[in-house]
Design a protein around this motif. Structure first.
Motif, short mmCIF file in Angstrom:
data_model
loop_
_atom_site.label_atom_id
_atom_site.label_comp_id
_atom_site.label_asym_id
_atom_site.label_seq_id
_atom_site.Cartn_x
_atom_site.Cartn_y
_atom_site.Cartn_z
N GLN A 399 -1.35 4.62 -6.83
CA GLN A 399 -1.35 3.20 -7.16
C GLN A 399 -1.85 2.36 -5.99
OE1 GLN A 399 2.53 1.19 -8.13
NE2 GLN A 399 1.68 1.20 -10.19
N LEU A 400 -1.58 2.83 -4.77
CA LEU A 400 -2.02 2.13 -3.57
C LEU A 400 -3.43 2.54 -3.15
CD1 LEU A 400 1.26 2.29 -1.42
CD2 LEU A 400 0.43 0.39 -2.81
N GLU A 401 -4.10 3.34 -3.98
CA GLU A 401 -5.48 3.76 -3.74
C GLU A 401 -5.61 4.69 -2.53
OE1 GLU A 401 -8.04 0.30 -3.66
OE2 GLU A 401 -6.67 -0.76 -4.98
N ALA A 402 -4.52 5.32 -2.14
CA ALA A 402 -4.57 6.24 -0.99
C ALA A 402 -4.99 7.64 -1.41
CB ALA A 402 -3.20 6.29 -0.31
N LEU A 403 -4.74 7.99 -2.66
CA LEU A 403 -5.11 9.30 -3.18
C LEU A 403 -5.99 9.14 -4.42
CD1 LEU A 403 -1.68 11.22 -3.05
CD2 LEU A 403 -3.43 11.08 -1.28
N ASP A 404 -6.88 10.10 -4.63
CA ASP A 404 -7.68 10.07 -5.85
C ASP A 404 -6.98 10.87 -6.94
OD1 ASP A 404 -8.12 12.76 -5.32
OD2 ASP A 404 -10.15 12.46 -4.56
N ALA A 405 -7.65 11.04 -8.08
CA ALA A 405 -7.01 11.72 -9.21
C ALA A 405 -6.66 13.16 -8.90
CB ALA A 405 -7.94 11.65 -10.43
N ALA A 406 -7.38 13.77 -7.96
CA ALA A 406 -7.10 15.16 -7.58
C ALA A 406 -6.10 15.24 -6.44
CB ALA A 406 -8.40 15.86 -7.19
N ARG A 407 -5.48 14.13 -6.08
CA ARG A 407 -4.48 14.04 -5.01
C ARG A 407 -5.09 14.25 -3.63
NH1 ARG A 407 1.25 16.77 -6.97
NH2 ARG A 407 1.49 15.57 -8.89
N ARG A 408 -6.39 14.07 -3.52
CA ARG A 408 -7.04 14.13 -2.20
C ARG A 408 -7.01 12.73 -1.58
NH1 ARG A 408 -10.78 17.21 -5.38
NH2 ARG A 408 -11.92 15.25 -5.68
N ILE A 409 -6.92 12.70 -0.27
CA ILE A 409 -6.84 11.41 0.41
C ILE A 409 -8.19 10.70 0.33
CG2 ILE A 409 -7.43 12.33 2.70
CD1 ILE A 409 -5.24 10.35 3.78
N MET A 416 -5.01 3.83 5.98
CA MET A 416 -3.58 3.57 5.87
C MET A 416 -2.79 4.48 6.80
SD MET A 416 -3.30 3.16 1.71
CE MET A 416 -1.53 3.44 1.69
N ALA A 417 -3.12 5.77 6.79
CA ALA A 417 -2.40 6.72 7.64
C ALA A 417 -2.58 6.39 9.11
CB ALA A 417 -2.88 8.14 7.34
N ALA A 418 -3.77 5.91 9.48
CA ALA A 418 -4.04 5.60 10.88
C ALA A 418 -3.20 4.45 11.40
CB ALA A 418 -5.53 5.27 11.05
N LEU A 419 -2.76 3.56 10.52
CA LEU A 419 -1.97 2.40 10.97
C LEU A 419 -0.56 2.80 11.38
CD1 LEU A 419 -3.02 -0.39 8.45
CD2 LEU A 419 -3.40 -0.35 10.92
N GLY A 420 -0.03 3.89 10.83
CA GLY A 420 1.31 4.32 11.22
C GLY A 420 2.42 3.50 10.61
N LEU A 421 2.13 2.73 9.59
CA LEU A 421 3.13 1.96 8.87
C LEU A 421 3.52 2.69 7.59
CD1 LEU A 421 1.91 -1.76 8.98
CD2 LEU A 421 4.26 -1.03 9.35
N HIS A 422 4.58 2.23 6.95
CA HIS A 422 4.86 2.73 5.61
C HIS A 422 3.62 2.46 4.75
CE1 HIS A 422 6.47 3.11 1.56
NE2 HIS A 422 7.52 3.74 2.07
N PRO A 423 3.25 3.41 3.87
CA PRO A 423 2.03 3.22 3.07
C PRO A 423 1.96 1.88 2.34
CG PRO A 423 2.82 5.45 2.81
CD PRO A 423 3.85 4.73 3.64
N ARG A 424 3.07 1.37 1.88
CA ARG A 424 3.05 0.08 1.19
C ARG A 424 2.53 -1.02 2.13
NH1 ARG A 424 5.85 -0.37 -3.62
NH2 ARG A 424 7.33 1.28 -4.19
N LEU A 425 3.10 -1.07 3.32
CA LEU A 425 2.73 -2.14 4.26
C LEU A 425 1.34 -1.90 4.82
CD1 LEU A 425 6.14 -2.60 6.12
CD2 LEU A 425 5.28 -3.80 4.10
N ALA A 426 0.96 -0.65 5.02
CA ALA A 426 -0.38 -0.35 5.51
C ALA A 426 -1.43 -0.81 4.49
CB ALA A 426 -0.52 1.14 5.77
N HIS A 427 -1.18 -0.54 3.23
CA HIS A 427 -2.10 -0.99 2.18
C HIS A 427 -2.20 -2.51 2.17
CE1 HIS A 427 -4.10 -1.21 -1.72
NE2 HIS A 427 -3.12 -1.96 -2.18
N MET A 428 -1.05 -3.17 2.34
CA MET A 428 -1.05 -4.63 2.36
C MET A 428 -1.90 -5.16 3.51
SD MET A 428 2.17 -7.24 2.92
CE MET A 428 2.39 -6.75 4.63
N LEU A 429 -1.77 -4.59 4.71
CA LEU A 429 -2.53 -5.07 5.86
C LEU A 429 -4.03 -4.90 5.63
CD1 LEU A 429 -0.57 -4.01 9.08
CD2 LEU A 429 -0.34 -6.05 7.67
#
Length: 876
Positions: A399-409, A416-429
């Motif tokens: 839902q946060l667009e971090a993974l595709d349909a095949a569950r690949r990043i 998002m992962a590079a920011l080191g925040l919870h995925p929700r907040l990283a997506h927001m930033l």
């Protein structure tokens, strides 16, 4: 290096040998043994460590910093030379650093950047019994690196209370090294509070008793900062003995106050340290001889049902209680006051559940995707991620667009992962940066991370906008409350981190999650640690003054929250309650300022009952919802058959998850929709809504008779099967059907008959005939319903001369004959006509001859002539 002997010294030779021989080891050492500071220094000179560094993983910031400071002092150096540390927002390392103490999220970031950990010879996992999510993840990643990339990478797991066997087994039979430690005797006193007594009053009484009875300082374990403040206020207001200092100790305190809590009390004075579980392990609070344990812990529980986490206060487990008790015997004999009864003590759980089993797994799922693992089972775990919470985490990341349909990043997920925040907040930033809303988004991220500020100063009102305005206004101001200062400093750090990520620079290990984060006491640094690059300022979109700025802030706050919590966007119902996109209901407190808003973006809602209480939210403009969440808004065209009116009612519905945004009649439904509506009605209400005639029902009964006989060679046309398969047999005839009259024009008899081949139709008439021909010449209807089916009702006189019962269904089934009187009243039921003539007929004849004397009742029915009249022709 100091020559002061420590208990751990006795097993260091064995530990060195184990690591040299197998590359892995599990070290079990009691509190006070010296494992945290003596082991890294002792292993630094091993041959296999030449030219490489040691990473010492500590679960808490305060413990990490204290360990680094102590080890550096043992070498006569300052921190940042041979021994340094890395943690979010604070780094002391240099080119000559050989031992780096890191917090857990930092290790994860380092492994993601360099899975082989080139230049690292040993990774030490200290206090592993705490079983945090990042510790379990760090060990899983490091172990896979050792197996696939670096067989010379050594791993050491250390703990005071961990059961060593499972972790040794995980590491392919790693040697277990055990140290006795140096513990003084500790007396245990059970002193439960009275029923319904507030915790702070129970603690206040225990502290005063301890101060009056014992020498030395007192360490009090409380579940969280809120309880610490309450106890501190109560103790201070009631007066303390001369020379007694109060010292809170929890992760959000500034460094200076934390140091004050753990350092020895000034000469002639003693301390009462009010601490969270931060003081359970790794730290030694000098001078403590008394521990007062509330027996409670604060933990975050994640609910896969709602997709939300909530902080709860829970009973501490046995391993935690023993760790706390041991704090009283580190330097001298002591006493532990347990604020519960001995009976309750016997019911304690053996171990604190690993965070893996209780936490939100979205950060873990994102890290695994960034690592390249398609599923958790590609790595080895002490406790594998539970399937249901992990599936919910993957759903959120998609839902946060971090993974595709095949569950690949995705590329977005890597940012998002590079920011080191919870995925929700990283997506927001990241989404905010695209819109020029970086500064308010960073402030909001900091605000949502700092739970202590969430209910200050707005009281019980859920509106986030006022809080966000305070954080933005606090930037650069000196005279602000500590809580606000902490959030503002964290917001500035996120601005820097976001700027570095935008430049595509290296991931900064300091920007990792850590449970005890507190910003540094000074001003924000002007460059990112370790890069030497100036961090460009992020220009906020909110830059005007006055009412216009407030209007812009009001507008963007809800939008930003909606990026982080798209599943918690909610629409107001007519009764004032709210429906969330995920289908959950929620409501505000009475008279909340947000109560009239049509749409809310909810950051926090409790997990109680069927409807949660909205704790933190902001209003969301409907226009912003359509603009920024358009990809998740679907338009559905649906049609339903209205049985009452006999027409198709078609609707156009625009939905956002469980929320119906718009609904209106569809003036021109497609033929396919109409067909589906009719089929849906048949499936839901059954075939009784179709235009059945008696003829069609009779055909259905005949077909079911043969179906039961033929072992499914004939079609199943029961009502249940017809309703379930209407799409197959009925749909071809529904073209052009729009209203009741069209439906009534359907011939179900012909539709059912068309299910048969031509040969089956002929066989149907032979083996399940509609009528039976009797000797009188009459055609008698055969019935296929009821328990005696098949059966036929015929007057007795019409079957004179019929010797055998007629059989149908391939000769297998006799027709049950209901023999009637001349007045068509039943006189006998038989499936064996020959037996009836031979035995029962003569008794029946006597009765009928008396009641119907004018009718023909022969003595020999098998030779008699059948008749439909009173008597056959020529008979008197």
């Amino acid at each position: 290096m100091t020559k002061l002997p420590l208990p751990i010294d006795e097993v260091i030779p064995e530990l060195k040998s184990s690591l040299d021989r197998t590359g892995t080891a599990v070290l079990l050492a009691e509190p006070g043994a010296g494992k945290t500071t003596r082991v890294p220094l002792s292993l630094l000179g091993e041959p296999w460590m030449e030219g490489q560094r040691i990473l010492l993983l500590e679960p808490r910031r305060l413990a990490a910093r204290s360990a680094a400071v102590y080890m550096a002092s043992q070498l006569g150096e300052g921190v940042g030379e041979t021994v340094g540390y890395r943690m979010r927002g604070d780094s002391r390392v240099s080119g000559k650093t050989r031992i780096t103490v890191v917090t857990e999220g930092v290790l994860t970031r380092m492994l993601q950047q360099d899975p082989a950990l080139i230049g690292t010879g040993l990774v030490i996992f200290d206090e592993f019994h705490e079983r945090s999510l990042h510790a379990d993840l760090g060990l899983a990643l490091a172990w896979q690196s050792r197996q696939l990339l670096r067989d010379d990478l050594r791993l050491l797991v250390m703990s005071a209370t961990l059961d060593p066997a499972p972790i040794a087994g995980l590491l392919d039979g790693a040697p277990i090294v055990q140290s006795r430690g140096r513990m003084f005797p500790v007396e245990t006193v059970y002193t439960p509070g009275t029923p319904k007594e507030p915790l702070e009053r129970t603690v206040d009484r225990a502290v005063r008793r301890a101060l009056a009875t014992h020498d030395g300082s007192v360490l009090v374990f409380l579940p969280g900062a809120r309880e610490i403040r309450r106890v501190e206020m109560l103790l201070a207001s009631g007066g303390l003995p001369a020379g007694v200092m109060l010292a809170p100790l929890y992760g959000a305190l500034p460094q200076a106050e934390q140091r004050r809590a753990i350092e020895p009390a000034p000469a002639g004075r003693r301390k009462v340290v009010l601490a969270t579980s931060i003081a359970e392990s790794s730290l030694t609070v000098d001078g403590v001889t008394v521990v007062i344990d509330s027996g409670l812990r604060r933990t975050s529980l994640f609910s896969p049902r709602t997709g939300m986490s909530r902080l709860v206060t829970a009973r501490a487990a046995r391993d935690s209680a023993d760790q706390r008790r041991g704090r009283a015997g580190r330097t001298a004999p002591g006493v532990c006051y347990r604020l519960w009864s001995e009976a309750e003590d016997r019911l304690l759980a053996a171990r604190t559940p690993p965070e893996m089993l209780e936490a939100d797994l979205a950060p873990l799922a994102l890290e695994l995707a960034a690592w390249g693992a398609a599923a958790p089972d590609e790595l080895a775990w002490l406790d594998a991620p539970p399937p249901a919470p992990y599936a919910r985490a993957v759903q959120l990341l998609r839902q946060l667009e971090a993974l595709d349909a095949a569950r690949r990043i995705t590329a977005h997920g890597r940012h998002m992962a590079a920011l080191g925040l919870h995925p929700r907040l990283a997506h927001m930033l990241l989404r905010a940066r695209e819109l020029g809303l970086g500064a308010p988004a960073c402030a909001l991220a900091a605000l949502l991370e700092e739970r202590d500020l969430l209910r200050w100063p707005a009281g019980r009102d859920a509106d986030l906008r006022g809080r966000l305005a305070l954080v933005l206004a606090a930037s650069g101001r000196a005279a602000v409350p500590d809580e606000l200062r902490r959030v503002a400093a964290l917001a500035r750090q996120w601005e820097q981190r976001l700027a570095f990520e935008e430049l595509g620079g290296a991931v900064v290990p300091e920007a990792a999650d850590d449970p005890d984060f507190e910003p540094p006491d000074g001003e924000e640094v002007a460059s990112a640690p370790g890069t030497g690059l100036a961090a460009p300022a992020i220009t906020p979109a909110i830059h005007t003054a006055g009412s216009s700025a407030q209007a812009d802030l009001d507008r963007c706050c809800g939008l930003l929250v909606s990026f982080a919590y798209p599943d918690r966007i909610a629409m107001r119902r007519p009764d004032g309650r709210y429906l969330l996109r995920n289908g959950r209901g929620a409501q505000l407190l009475i008279k909340d300022s947000l109560g009239s808003e049509a749409f809310l973006a909810i950051a926090e809602v409790d997990d109680e009952g069927t409807e949660g209480r909205i704790l933190l939210a902001a209003s969301l403009e409907e226009e912003e919802l359509y603009r920024h969440h358009a990809a998740d808004i679907t338009e559905e065209r649906s049609a339903e058959w209205d049985v009452v009116s006999g027409t198709v009612r078609a609707r156009i519905r625009r939905t956002f998850g469980a929320i119906v945004l718009r609904e209106q009649p569809d003036p021109a439904p497609s033929p396919e929709q109409i067909t589906l509506a009719l089929l849906g009605a048949v499936a839901a209400k059954g075939v009784a809504i179709l235009p059945w005639t008696e003829k069609a029902r009779k055909l259905q009964e005949r077909l079911m008779f043969l179906h039961r006989l033929s072992n499914n060679d004939w079609p199943d046309v029961s009502d249940e099967t017809l309703a379930a398969t209407a799409e197959v047999w009925l749909a071809p005839y529904l073209s052009g059907v729009r209203k009741r009259a069209d439906l009534q024009a359907l011939s179900l008899y012909n539709i059912l008959e068309n299910l048969l081949t031509w040969s089956q139709q002929q066989e149907l008439n032979a083996e399940a005939p509609t009528h039976l021909h009797v000797p009188s010449g009459s055609k008698i209807q055969v019935h296929y319903d009821g328990p005696q089916a098949p059966y036929a009702a015929v007057r007795l006189q019409e079957v004179f001369g019929m010797m055998e019962t007629p059989r149908i269904g391939f000769g297998r089934i006799p027709i049950t004959l209901h023999l009637l009187s001349p007045a068509s009243r039943p006189v006998q039921v038989t499936s064996d006509l020959r037996s009836f003539w031979q035995t029962t007929y003569f008794e029946v004849k006597k009765d009928l001859k008396g009641r119907y004397p004018k009718h023909y009742w022969p003595d020999d029915p098998l030779q008699a002539t059948a008749t439909r009249r009173v008597r056959p022709d020529g008979q008197r």
